[in-house]
Design an enzyme around this catalytic site. Structure first.
Site, PDB file in Angstrom:
ATOM      1  CB  CYS A 164       6.949   2.537  21.850  1.00  0.00           C
ATOM      2  SG  CYS A 164       8.244   2.732  23.049  1.00  0.00           S
ATOM      3  CG  ASN A 194      -4.413   3.517  10.001  1.00  0.00           C
ATOM      4  OD1 ASN A 194      -4.668   4.545   9.381  1.00  0.00           O
ATOM      5  ND2 ASN A 194      -3.392   3.417  10.816  1.00  0.00           N
ATOM      6  N   GLY A 246       0.824  -1.203   0.000  1.00  0.00           N
ATOM      7  CA  GLY A 246       0.000   0.000   0.000  1.00  0.00           C
ATOM      8  C   GLY A 246       0.861   1.257   0.000  1.00  0.00           C
ATOM      9  CB  THR A 247       3.982   2.073   1.811  1.00  0.00           C
ATOM     10  OG1 THR A 247       3.396   1.775   3.078  1.00  0.00           O
ATOM     11  CG2 THR A 247       4.928   3.239   1.948  1.00  0.00           C
ATOM     12  CB  SER A 263      -2.256  -3.094   1.290  1.00  0.00           C
ATOM     13  OG  SER A 263      -1.210  -3.900   1.763  1.00  0.00           O
ATOM     14  N   GLY A 264      -2.569  -6.116  -0.141  1.00  0.00           N
ATOM     15  CA  GLY A 264      -3.004  -7.502  -0.005  1.00  0.00           C
ATOM     16  C   GLY A 264      -3.135  -7.989   1.428  1.00  0.00           C
TER      17      GLY A 264
HETATM   18  N1  PLP Z   1      -2.678   3.122   4.531  1.00  0.00           N
HETATM   19  C1  PLP Z   1      -3.350   2.639   5.570  1.00  0.00           C
HETATM   20  C2  PLP Z   1      -4.650   3.284   5.940  1.00  0.00           C
HETATM   21  C3  PLP Z   1      -2.871   1.551   6.303  1.00  0.00           C
HETATM   22  O1  PLP Z   1      -3.560   1.097   7.358  1.00  0.00           O
HETATM   23  C4  PLP Z   1      -1.651   0.958   5.895  1.00  0.00           C
HETATM   24  C5  PLP Z   1      -1.073  -0.177   6.660  1.00  0.00           C
HETATM   25  O2  PLP Z   1      -1.286  -0.309   7.852  1.00  0.00           O
HETATM   26  C6  PLP Z   1      -0.979   1.490   4.783  1.00  0.00           C
HETATM   27  C7  PLP Z   1      -1.519   2.573   4.137  1.00  0.00           C
HETATM   28  C8  PLP Z   1       0.300   0.893   4.292  1.00  0.00           C
HETATM   29  O3  PLP Z   1       0.081  -0.348   3.657  1.00  0.00           O
HETATM   30  P1  PLP Z   1       1.279  -1.398   3.509  1.00  0.00           P
HETATM   31  O4  PLP Z   1       1.498  -2.001   4.849  1.00  0.00           O
HETATM   32  O5  PLP Z   1       0.800  -2.404   2.515  1.00  0.00           O
HETATM   33  O6  PLP Z   1       2.454  -0.638   2.998  1.00  0.00           O
END
Ligand code: PLP
Length: 389
Positions: free
Chosen positions: A322, A151, A72-73, A199-200
């Site tokens: 942390c 999240n 996702g990043t 993201s998978g």
């Molecule tokens: N965006 C959100 C809202 C997320 O919760 C996350 C992962 O926790 C990400 C982006 C990043 O995804 P990835 O872990 O696949 O890089």
């Protein structure tokens, strides 16, 4: 491992058995390079095509609008970087104070490179008023980039209304749907969204595979240059993980209307609220993911709770992180106006397809006893350490 009560599905999810099966077959036998012309390579390419169709079907878009990434990043970085590359004169980005760190860190980096970032606030329920987006966008706004579902709290942003605002302003719109994808119905065709990240590992596929929707009418600049993914994302594709992601998308689609997870979350939340005094739900209860509840327990520090919960086999997350030995209350809860104490007294419980009523029953025994214990040994205000994702 068998005794784990896993209530941290927003952090990551267990791989579905069907996904595991698909992945192992491709790892073991389907090792051809999808760019190779012989049968072994063509089979791998066909697996990518099938997965693309499965992910596109869940997203409600065309197959050629999906490109596979490593997470996702990466999808977020690709969307933002391509949007700002399209028109170098547009140097303004609109985002929010409660985004995932992938967006926050990237926007902070862009601010250092001279981009102007508007950080939209949220209200005490974690909600974003779309009027604020309308006020923030300008002629030089390259991109509006916002979460669909938060999240930490699960609170949803009104993406359809925001898409309309971005369209009127002729700005590009990227949605970080990493938490919502596969949990809420989605039809990207004609949604006015230009980019969407998924993201998978949030939907029972492997870690290290993601997808980016790129509307076919948007000009695109790759982040990683190379010939794969139609020259939009260089690098030999991770065939097994992508095939697994496709399967996970198909399974998610089949479960979209299933209210079981919502019922488990609601049952857990109701029993904790009625059984534990001085406990509050954080965030808008009406408009949030069906999987998530974020709760504050007055007088505790979540890091201590995590340790005791872990000892009893219960996994969840805390309202603080942390880093380098110091404790930072969650930026999301702080943006909602919470005091440091309340942010640090928060725990996130997130449910998934593999949770059962038995998990809820056990969690409803464990959580109250641990909160009571913490309140006895650490009265309100005393510092106890915490952590979250
Ligand atoms: N965006 C959100 C809202 C997320 O919760 C996350 C992962 O926790 C990400 C982006 C990043 O995804 P990835 O872990 O696949 O890089």
């Amino acid at each position: 491992m068998s005794t784990v009560i896993y209530l941290d599905n927003n952090a990551t999810t267990r791989i579905a058995p069907e996904v595991f099966e698909v992945m192992t077959a491709w790892l073991r036998d389907g090792y051809g390079n999808p760019s190779s012309g012989y049968a072994l390579g063509r089979a791998a390419l066909a697996a990518l095509d099938a997965a693309r169709a499965q992910v596109a079907s869940l997203a409600g878009c065309r197959e050629d609008e999906i490109l596979f990434t490593s997470c996702g990043t990466e999808s977020i970085n690709t969307a933002v970087q391509t949007a700002i590359a399209l028109d170098p004169d547009k140097r303004h980005i609109v985002t929010s104070t409660v985004e995932h760190s992938a967006t926050i860190k990237l926007c902070e980096h862009l601010a250092q490179r001279g981009y102007e970032i508007t950080w939209l606030p949220v209200d005490p329920f974690g909600r974003l008023d779309p009027c604020q987006v309308a006020e923030a966008v300008r002629e030089d706004t390259a991109l509006v980039t916002l979460l669909w579902a938060n999240n930490e709290t699960g609170v949803l942003f009104p993406v359809a209304e925001i898409a309309e605002i971005a369209r009127k302003n002729k700005s590009l719109f990227h949605v970080d749907a990493v938490q919502a994808f596969g949990k809420l119905p989605l039809t990207l065709e004609d949604a006015g969204i230009h980019f969407l990240s998924a993201s998978g590992h949030k939907i029972h596929a492997a870690k290290g595979v993601g997808a980016l929707y790129v509307n076919r009418r948007v000009r695109f600049t790759p982040l990683l240059r190379g010939s794969q993914e139609n020259a939009r994302r260089g690098g030999t594709q991770n065939v097994a993980s992508i095939a697994g992601f496709g399967k996970a998308a198909e399974l998610a689609a089949a479960h979209l209307d299933d209210p079981t997870i919502r019922h488990l979350r609601d049952e857990f939340e109701a029993r904790i609220l009625s059984g534990v005094p001085d406990c509050t739900v954080n965030g808008d209860r009406d408009s949030r993911l069906p999987t998530t509840t974020n709760l504050s327990f007055d007088g505790i520090a979540s890091e201590g709770a995590l340790i005791l919960l872990d000892e009893r086999g219960l996994c969840c997350s805390a309202g603080s992180a942390c880093t380098s030995g110091s404790i930072h209350p969650s930026h999301v809860l702080k943006a909602m106006g919470f005091s440091n104490d309340r942010a640090r007294a928060s725990l996130r419980f997130s449910f998934g397809r593999f949770n059962s009523p038995d998990d809820v029953a056990k969690a409803c025994e464990i959580v109250p006893s641990i909160i009571e214990k913490l309140r006895t040994i650490s009265p309100v205000g005393s510092p106890v350490a915490t952590a979250s994702s």
